[in-house]
Design a protein around this motif. Structure first.
Motif, PDB file in Angstrom:
ATOM      1  N   LEU A   1     -16.963 -14.414  -0.532  1.00 37.17           N
ATOM      2  CA  LEU A   1     -16.006 -14.858  -1.551  1.00 37.17           C
ATOM      3  C   LEU A   1     -15.923 -16.369  -1.587  1.00 37.17           C
ATOM      4  CD1 LEU A   1     -13.041 -12.329  -1.034  1.00 37.17           C
ATOM      5  CD2 LEU A   1     -14.996 -12.150  -2.576  1.00 37.17           C
ATOM      6  N   SER A   2     -15.728 -16.897  -2.783  1.00 37.10           N
ATOM      7  CA  SER A   2     -15.451 -18.326  -2.904  1.00 37.10           C
ATOM      8  C   SER A   2     -14.030 -18.584  -2.447  1.00 37.10           C
ATOM      9  CB  SER A   2     -15.621 -18.776  -4.359  1.00 37.10           C
ATOM     10  OG  SER A   2     -14.625 -18.152  -5.176  1.00 37.10           O
ATOM     11  N   LEU A   3     -13.658 -19.843  -2.318  1.00 32.03           N
ATOM     12  CA  LEU A   3     -12.311 -20.171  -1.870  1.00 32.03           C
ATOM     13  C   LEU A   3     -11.276 -19.646  -2.852  1.00 32.03           C
ATOM     14  CD1 LEU A   3     -10.464 -21.557   0.145  1.00 32.03           C
ATOM     15  CD2 LEU A   3     -10.785 -23.707  -1.102  1.00 32.03           C
ATOM     16  N   ASN A   4     -11.529 -19.828  -4.155  1.00 33.63           N
ATOM     17  CA  ASN A   4     -10.575 -19.332  -5.153  1.00 33.63           C
ATOM     18  C   ASN A   4     -10.488 -17.806  -5.137  1.00 33.63           C
ATOM     19  OD1 ASN A   4      -9.936 -21.904  -6.011  1.00 33.63           O
ATOM     20  ND2 ASN A   4     -11.463 -21.918  -7.661  1.00 33.63           N
ATOM     21  N   ALA A   5     -11.653 -17.141  -5.032  1.00 33.86           N
ATOM     22  CA  ALA A   5     -11.660 -15.672  -5.003  1.00 33.86           C
ATOM     23  C   ALA A   5     -10.980 -15.154  -3.739  1.00 33.86           C
ATOM     24  CB  ALA A   5     -13.088 -15.147  -5.089  1.00 33.86           C
ATOM     25  N   ALA A   6     -11.168 -15.852  -2.616  1.00 34.24           N
ATOM     26  CA  ALA A   6     -10.509 -15.450  -1.373  1.00 34.24           C
ATOM     27  C   ALA A   6      -8.998 -15.571  -1.514  1.00 34.24           C
ATOM     28  CB  ALA A   6     -11.016 -16.301  -0.212  1.00 34.24           C
ATOM     29  N   GLY A   7      -8.549 -16.678  -2.141  1.00 29.49           N
ATOM     30  CA  GLY A   7      -7.118 -16.865  -2.341  1.00 29.49           C
ATOM     31  C   GLY A   7      -6.530 -15.756  -3.208  1.00 29.49           C
TER      32      GLY A   7
END
Length: 345
Positions: A299-305
């Motif tokens: 996951l990207s940082l935004n997707a993880a958030g």
């Protein structure tokens, strides 16, 4: 069944090896079970006993022990320590033992430089005959080599289990194919790991693939590697079987076994490690560990958030804490540290 000295010796050496069956094609493993109770049963019944036992001693510590039957005497550690080697004791002259209604024959011998073993035969009621003690004496020369062989095999099997577990922790498995593509043997636990992937092994041992294209690629690669008219076009080939997660199969010729060896690698998901394991391994706070797991699972940082229910600002704040705690400069540093680390063991 008539139990003779020959029968007892055969059961002794069977116990030392522990292998009762030939390798199983479905698992590629050799099932083994503890055969020491079987040996003790044959010893007791040859001697006319109701029970028998075997105890390993390392220094003053009592280690592995086995017993068979209904007559099981209770020995104090002092009894084991005071026995002289190669002497057969009865219940009346056994050191530090209160003789009761149970008849006994007990023998101690040296296994190696650091260990001894004690074997006993017991029965309720009448005492043993003199020749029953002679049977133990005749058995004594074989007991040491048998236990040494058993210990060596146990150590080797333990090493094999550890090495197999290390490979599985890293997502590594193997299969052995015939020239026609049938699975002859495979890693223990592989069937469970293949659930939900592009590859399935039927009960008959035939591989099934998620798409016709993958099936054709497998047959084409196998045909080039498996010897046809004594000629191998290629010595190795790779198939990408990835669906939700990366899964690759490498096929290699194995002329010595007249087969094709398949090596599978499916990286484990970081989520399988669990938050607590990641926290303890790296000394992270829970939210930092949760973020690290999401990043390692692609996951990207935004997707993880979003997956964790955080705002962008919160995800960015926790990412800075995570990078600082791990001593890395960004997401790639987290991936390099965790994916290449020993946390998977």
């Amino acid at each position: 069944m008539i139990y003779s000295e020959e029968t007892v010796l055969k059961s002794l050496f069977a116990a030392a090896s522990g292998v009762t069956e030939l390798p199983v094609a479905e698992t590629g493993t050799s099932p083994a079970r503890d055969l020491w109770p079987d040996f003790l049963q044959s010893l007791a019944q040859m001697s006319g006993g109701d029970g028998a036992g075997l105890v390993q001693l390392r220094g003053t510590a009592v280690g592995q022990s086995w017993a068979w039957g209904h007559a099981v005497p209770q020995f104090e550690r002092d009894t084991y320590e005071r026995l002289r080697s190669q002497r057969v004791y009865s219940q009346t002259d056994l050191p530090a033992y209160q003789a009761g209604e149970m008849a006994l024959r007990v023998l101690r011998w040296r296994v190696d430089a650091t260990s001894h073993a004690v074997i006993w035969v017991a029965r309720h009621g009448t005492d043993f005959r003199a020749r029953d003690g002679v049977g133990l004496t005749r058995l004594a020369p074989y007991l040491g080599p048998a236990l040494i062989s058993w210990q060596a095999l146990q150590a080797e099997r333990l090493r094999a289990r550890k090495e197999r577990q290390i490979g599985q922790d890293l997502g590594g498995f193997w299969l052995r194919f015939s020239g026609a593509g049938r699975v002859l043997a495979q890693s223990e636990g592989l069937a469970q790991r293949l659930e939900g992937t592009a590859l399935h092994i039927t009960e008959q041992g035939w591989p099934e693939f998620a798409t016709p294209d993958l099936a054709r690629q497998f047959r084409a690669t196998l045909g080039q590697i498996a010897p046809i008219s004594g000629e191998v076009v290629r010595t190795a080939g790779m198939l990408d079987l990835s669906l939700a997660r990366p899964l690759q199969l490498v096929l290699r010729a194995d002329p010595s076994a007249m087969s094709v060896l398949g090596l599978l690698r499916q990286s484990r998901a970081a989520s399988e490690l669990g938050e607590n394991h990641v926290m303890q391994f790296y000394g992270l706070a829970r939210n930092e560990a949760r973020l690290a797991i999401c990043l390692c699972d692609g996951l990207s940082l935004n997707a993880a958030g979003e997956a964790l229910g955080w705002s962008r600002e919160t995800a960015r704040s926790y990412s800075k804490q995570l990078y600082a705690r791990l001593g890395v400069s960004g997401q790639t540093g987290v991936l390099r540290l965790m994916l290449g680390g020993a946390i998977w063991f």
